[in-house]
Design a protein around this motif. Structure first.
Motif, short mmCIF file in Angstrom:
data_model
loop_
_atom_site.label_atom_id
_atom_site.label_comp_id
_atom_site.label_asym_id
_atom_site.label_seq_id
_atom_site.Cartn_x
_atom_site.Cartn_y
_atom_site.Cartn_z
N LYS A 1 19.17 157.20 26.83
CA LYS A 1 19.02 158.13 27.96
C LYS A 1 20.26 159.02 28.08
CE LYS A 1 15.37 155.99 29.89
NZ LYS A 1 14.08 156.55 29.75
N VAL A 2 20.11 160.10 28.83
CA VAL A 2 21.21 161.03 29.08
C VAL A 2 22.36 160.29 29.77
CG1 VAL A 2 21.88 163.07 30.42
CG2 VAL A 2 19.75 163.07 29.13
N SER A 3 22.04 159.33 30.64
CA SER A 3 23.08 158.57 31.34
C SER A 3 24.01 157.86 30.36
CB SER A 3 22.46 157.57 32.31
OG SER A 3 21.60 156.68 31.61
N ASP A 4 23.49 157.46 29.20
CA ASP A 4 24.33 156.81 28.18
C ASP A 4 25.38 157.78 27.64
OD1 ASP A 4 22.85 154.38 28.33
OD2 ASP A 4 21.33 155.25 27.01
N ILE A 5 24.99 159.03 27.46
CA ILE A 5 25.95 160.05 26.99
C ILE A 5 27.00 160.30 28.06
CG2 ILE A 5 26.25 162.48 26.37
CD1 ILE A 5 23.57 162.39 24.99
N LEU A 6 26.55 160.48 29.31
CA LEU A 6 27.50 160.76 30.39
C LEU A 6 28.49 159.62 30.58
CD1 LEU A 6 25.26 162.45 33.11
CD2 LEU A 6 26.84 163.54 31.50
N ARG A 7 28.04 158.38 30.39
CA ARG A 7 28.92 157.23 30.56
C ARG A 7 30.05 157.28 29.54
NH1 ARG A 7 25.42 153.97 31.90
NH2 ARG A 7 24.47 153.58 29.89
N VAL A 8 29.73 157.65 28.29
CA VAL A 8 30.74 157.73 27.22
C VAL A 8 31.61 158.97 27.40
CG1 VAL A 8 31.03 158.06 24.73
CG2 VAL A 8 29.33 156.44 25.59
N LYS A 9 30.97 160.07 27.77
CA LYS A 9 31.66 161.36 27.85
C LYS A 9 32.63 161.44 29.02
CE LYS A 9 30.63 166.25 28.01
NZ LYS A 9 29.66 167.29 27.89
N ARG B 1 19.29 167.30 43.65
CA ARG B 1 20.09 168.53 43.75
C ARG B 1 21.56 168.29 43.43
NH1 ARG B 1 17.80 171.30 49.16
NH2 ARG B 1 19.05 173.03 48.41
N MET B 2 21.88 167.07 43.02
CA MET B 2 23.26 166.68 42.73
C MET B 2 23.57 166.86 41.24
SD MET B 2 26.16 165.24 43.73
CE MET B 2 25.89 164.25 45.17
N LEU B 3 24.62 167.63 40.95
CA LEU B 3 25.07 167.83 39.58
C LEU B 3 25.82 166.59 39.11
CD1 LEU B 3 25.52 169.74 37.13
CD2 LEU B 3 27.60 170.52 38.28
N MET B 4 25.33 166.00 38.03
CA MET B 4 25.94 164.77 37.51
C MET B 4 26.86 165.03 36.31
SD MET B 4 24.64 162.78 39.66
CE MET B 4 25.23 161.22 39.08
N GLY B 5 26.64 166.15 35.63
CA GLY B 5 27.44 166.46 34.46
C GLY B 5 26.76 167.53 33.63
N VAL B 6 27.33 167.77 32.47
CA VAL B 6 26.77 168.72 31.51
C VAL B 6 26.82 168.05 30.15
CG1 VAL B 6 27.06 170.94 30.36
CG2 VAL B 6 27.51 170.75 32.80
N ASN C 1 33.22 162.09 33.39
CA ASN C 1 32.62 162.91 34.45
C ASN C 1 33.43 164.15 34.80
OD1 ASN C 1 34.73 161.61 35.61
ND2 ASN C 1 33.57 160.62 37.24
N THR C 2 34.18 164.67 33.85
CA THR C 2 34.92 165.90 34.09
C THR C 2 33.96 167.08 34.07
OG1 THR C 2 36.88 164.99 33.04
CG2 THR C 2 36.81 167.38 33.31
N LEU C 3 33.97 167.86 35.14
CA LEU C 3 33.10 169.03 35.25
C LEU C 3 33.95 170.27 35.47
CD1 LEU C 3 30.22 167.76 37.54
CD2 LEU C 3 30.01 168.56 35.20
N PHE C 4 33.59 171.35 34.82
CA PHE C 4 34.26 172.62 35.02
C PHE C 4 33.25 173.57 35.64
CE2 PHE C 4 36.55 170.71 31.42
CZ PHE C 4 37.83 170.70 31.96
#
Length: 154
Positions: free
Chosen positions: A2-10, A109-114, A12-15
């Motif tokens: 799932k996408v959550s697996d990528i976000l967990r590794v990556k 509506r909450m941005l979780m990452g890119v 949560n820094t957002l620009f």
């Protein structure tokens, strides 16, 4: 996966950038941080995406100049999004269909990452490498038929 697996590794820094920012300022920030996209936020909500693709298209449209262009003038105001529960195969298909390199991850509506196409490709390759290791270990532990004990008949 799932996408959550990528976000967990990556992480949560957002620009992010505001739509009324000068495009030149956003470009400088992207170059300084060595990033290919910025999430455009207005009033706490996703307003669009700014990637180098939109930047280049806008500069060409302006005759090679940035001028007084704002982020709002250049951004993609309807970016494709996914949720953290979206399957990676679906994300890969979506990104390929639209030639998208970056995708905001939204939960409601909450941005979780890119996530980027690079993130997706890396996750696929890492998954395949893990699967290959497991298969090789399984094959290595395969019983040798010549030395296997005979089946017991009852």
């Amino acid at each position: 996966m799932k996408v959550s697996d990528i976000l967990r590794v990556k992480g949560n820094t957002l620009f992010t950038v505001m739509p009324d920012e000068p495009l030149g300022t956003a470009m400088s920030f992207m170059a300084e941080k060595d990033i290919g996209s910025l999430v455009v936020m207005a009033k706490g909500e996703l307003a669009g995406m700014l990637t180098f693709r939109e930047v280049i298209q806008r500069i060409v449209k302006n005759g090679g100049q940035v001028g007084n262009t704002t982020v709002n003038d250049a951004m993609d105001s309807t970016p494709m999004t996914c949720s953290s529960e979206t399957d990676l195969d679906e994300v890969r298909r979506m990104m390929l269909d639209r030639h998208a390199r970056y995708m905001p991850v939204m939960d409601g509506r909450m941005l979780m990452g890119v996530i980027s196409f690079y993130d997706v490709a890396k996750a696929v390759v890492d998954g395949q490498n893990f699967e290959n290791k497991m298969l090789k270990a399984y094959i290595r532990d395969w019983p040798d038929e010549a030395n296997a004990e005979p089946a017991v008949k009852i």
